[in-house]
Structures are given as C-alpha cells and as structure tokens.
Design a protein around this motif. Structure first.
Motif, PDB file in Angstrom:
ATOM      1  N   GLN A   7       0.825  -1.209   0.000  1.00 58.77           N
ATOM      2  CA  GLN A   7       0.000   0.000   0.000  1.00 58.77           C
ATOM      3  C   GLN A   7       0.859   1.259   0.000  1.00 58.77           C
ATOM      4  N   PHE A   8       1.957   1.211   0.739  1.00 59.55           N
ATOM      5  CA  PHE A   8       2.890   2.332   0.756  1.00 59.55           C
ATOM      6  C   PHE A   8       3.453   2.584  -0.643  1.00 59.55           C
ATOM      7  N   ASP A   9       3.861   1.507  -1.305  1.00 62.46           N
ATOM      8  CA  ASP A   9       4.419   1.635  -2.660  1.00 62.46           C
ATOM      9  C   ASP A   9       3.372   2.160  -3.642  1.00 62.46           C
ATOM     10  N   ALA A  10       2.129   1.709  -3.465  1.00 61.55           N
ATOM     11  CA  ALA A  10       1.050   2.147  -4.368  1.00 61.55           C
ATOM     12  C   ALA A  10       0.848   3.656  -4.276  1.00 61.55           C
ATOM     13  N   ARG A  60     -23.632   1.809  -0.884  1.00 61.59           N
ATOM     14  CA  ARG A  60     -23.203   0.690  -0.056  1.00 61.59           C
ATOM     15  C   ARG A  60     -21.838   0.973   0.600  1.00 61.59           C
ATOM     16  N   TYR A  61     -21.522   0.146   1.606  1.00 56.43           N
ATOM     17  CA  TYR A  61     -20.243   0.241   2.310  1.00 56.43           C
ATOM     18  C   TYR A  61     -19.207  -0.511   1.472  1.00 56.43           C
ATOM     19  N   LEU A  62     -18.440   0.232   0.682  1.00 54.98           N
ATOM     20  CA  LEU A  62     -17.562  -0.395  -0.300  1.00 54.98           C
ATOM     21  C   LEU A  62     -16.302  -1.022   0.289  1.00 54.98           C
ATOM     22  N   PHE A  63     -15.611  -0.267   1.128  1.00 53.07           N
ATOM     23  CA  PHE A  63     -14.300  -0.696   1.597  1.00 53.07           C
ATOM     24  C   PHE A  63     -14.308  -0.905   3.107  1.00 53.07           C
ATOM     25  N   GLN A  64     -13.710  -2.006   3.545  1.00 53.64           N
ATOM     26  CA  GLN A  64     -13.683  -2.330   4.963  1.00 53.64           C
ATOM     27  C   GLN A  64     -12.493  -1.637   5.628  1.00 53.64           C
ATOM     28  N   THR A  65     -12.677  -1.252   6.887  1.00 53.52           N
ATOM     29  CA  THR A  65     -11.704  -0.420   7.592  1.00 53.52           C
ATOM     30  C   THR A  65     -10.309  -1.022   7.665  1.00 53.52           C
ATOM     31  N   SER A  66     -10.213  -2.338   7.776  1.00 51.00           N
ATOM     32  CA  SER A  66      -8.894  -2.977   7.916  1.00 51.00           C
ATOM     33  C   SER A  66      -8.019  -2.786   6.689  1.00 51.00           C
ATOM     34  N   SER A  67      -8.602  -2.281   5.605  1.00 49.75           N
ATOM     35  CA  SER A  67      -7.823  -2.070   4.385  1.00 49.75           C
ATOM     36  C   SER A  67      -7.353  -0.622   4.227  1.00 49.75           C
ATOM     37  N   TYR A  68      -7.782   0.276   5.124  1.00 51.68           N
ATOM     38  CA  TYR A  68      -7.441   1.693   4.986  1.00 51.68           C
ATOM     39  C   TYR A  68      -5.949   1.944   5.211  1.00 51.68           C
ATOM     40  N   PHE A  69      -5.343   2.695   4.310  1.00 53.49           N
ATOM     41  CA  PHE A  69      -3.956   3.144   4.462  1.00 53.49           C
ATOM     42  C   PHE A  69      -3.903   4.579   3.961  1.00 53.49           C
ATOM     43  N   LEU A  70      -3.948   5.542   4.908  1.00 56.71           N
ATOM     44  CA  LEU A  70      -4.003   6.967   4.567  1.00 56.71           C
ATOM     45  C   LEU A  70      -2.613   7.590   4.591  1.00 56.71           C
TER      46      LEU A  70
END
Length: 221
Positions: A7-10, A60-70
């Motif tokens: 996620q950091f690289d993305a 709808r709730y698209l993305f689940q919190t455990s996937s968040y990388f801000l």
C-alpha cells in the motif's frame, strides 16, 4: 511483500491518491469463509483508481476499515473535518471522507485481510439485532453527513452528494414517512436551491416528498 508495504508503494506511485484500500473477505465467528467481500467481487475486479465523485455515487459500504492506508499528511491536516463529521458518520467513514476530500482512492484487488461477521458489538451484529430501526437511523445520519460534508468541502462534490441525498430521502420515505418529512423540512433551504437543477421527474418527486410522503411510499411498493 507485506500488505502495508504494498500500500505504501502504491501511494508513492500515485501522488493524486490520498488513500489505498484493498479487497477484504469475510468469515463467520468460527472462522469459516463467507461469500461476501468488500468491495463485492463483481464491482471492482482489478487494481484501479477511483475518484471521489465515483466513490460517492455508491450507497453501499464499499471498503472495509482494515484495508485503509491513509497518507500521514492527509491525516494530520484534516483532524477537524473528521471530528465534525463524527456527529453523523461512524469513525471509519469519517476518515475515509477525510481521505477523499484530498485525493482519489487507490484500490488493490488482492485480498489482504479478513472481516469477522457476527461479532458482539459490531455494526453487522447491531444491524441484525435492531433491523429497520438501525437502517432508518443510518439513512438519516447519511443524509445529514452528506450535507455537512458538502459544506465542509466547499461544495467541490456538490452534484453527486445532492443526488445521493435525494435518493436516500426516497428510500427513507418508504421506511418512515415522518422521519423523511422531518429531514426535508430541517434542510429545506439546502434542497430548495437544487430544484432548478433537477429533472422534471425528480422535481415532482421532491414536492410529493415534502407535501405527502405517504403517496411516494405507495409508489415505491
């Protein structure tokens, strides 16, 4: 390569993106895999960039919190925005709104975490237990949260947010006419400004909602 590194690289590759998310699969309380995923597998099938306007179109709730990388800079810059939105939106949604107020979403289609359904105290459990009451409260707070988000972001995403508000008002009318009419009257000045931009069909629906939500609820059955 580990999840956070990917996620950091993305985000390093795309400066226009403020948050990176990925697919999350669901399991039950015993650890058995369920069919549901975040986002639904038929919705996003490959790595892609989703703009703020594209994301806001979904109810709808698209993305689940455990996937968040801000991005840290986005987090530090917008704490006040998250705090203000927390009056109507849950904490997870507030931080996602913070992110999309600053840039697009980078989605990685690889599943890199799991979400357990049915855990005591979780939203999914609360929703099952409270049923229609929880859904009505969700609709009300979503409408109020979208109106506030529109104001706090200087109406940069105005058209898609107002369209979403009208859509959720129609759904709320079907479930609870009194609550729908209350929301309309409370935000009359906000919606009145949009009348000239609506299609004739939606304009008629708006007046019906305001004057007689019972009629609209009959049409939706």
């Amino acid at each position: 390569m580990k999840k956070l590194q990917k996620q950091f690289d993305a985000l390093n590759q795309r400066e226009d993106c403020s948050i990176c998310v990925h697919e999350v699969r669901t399991i039950d309380t015993e650890g058995n895999r369920k069919e549901e995923t975040f986002p639904p597998q038929n919705l996003l099938k490959s790595n892609q960039i989703m703009s703020t306007n594209e994301f806001l179109k979904y109810d709808r709730y698209l993305f689940q919190t455990s996937s968040y990388f801000l991005r840290k800079s986005v987090f530090l810059k917008n704490k006040d925005l998250a705090y203000k939105l927390s009056s109507f939106l849950n904490g997870d949604e507030c931080w996602l709104r913070v992110a999309i107020s600053e840039g697009s979403i980078y989605y990685i289609s690889e599943c890199m975490s799991e979400y357990r359904l049915g855990v005591e105290g979780s939203w999914s459990t609360k929703y099952q237990e409270e049923g229609n009451k929880a859904y009505i409260n969700l609709l009300k707070n979503t409408i109020k949260g979208d109106i506030l988000f529109d104001q706090l972001t200087n109406q940069r995403f105005h058209n898609v947010l107002i369209e979403k508000c009208f859509r959720n008002l129609s759904v709320l009318t079907y479930h609870n006419q009194k609550e729908a009419q209350s929301i309309l009257k409370e935000n009359y000045s906000v919606f009145k400004k949009e009348m000239g931009q609506l299609t004739i069909k939606n304009r008629i629906k708006y007046y019906l909602l305001l004057a007689s939500p019972k009629i609209v609820s009959l049409f939706m059955k």
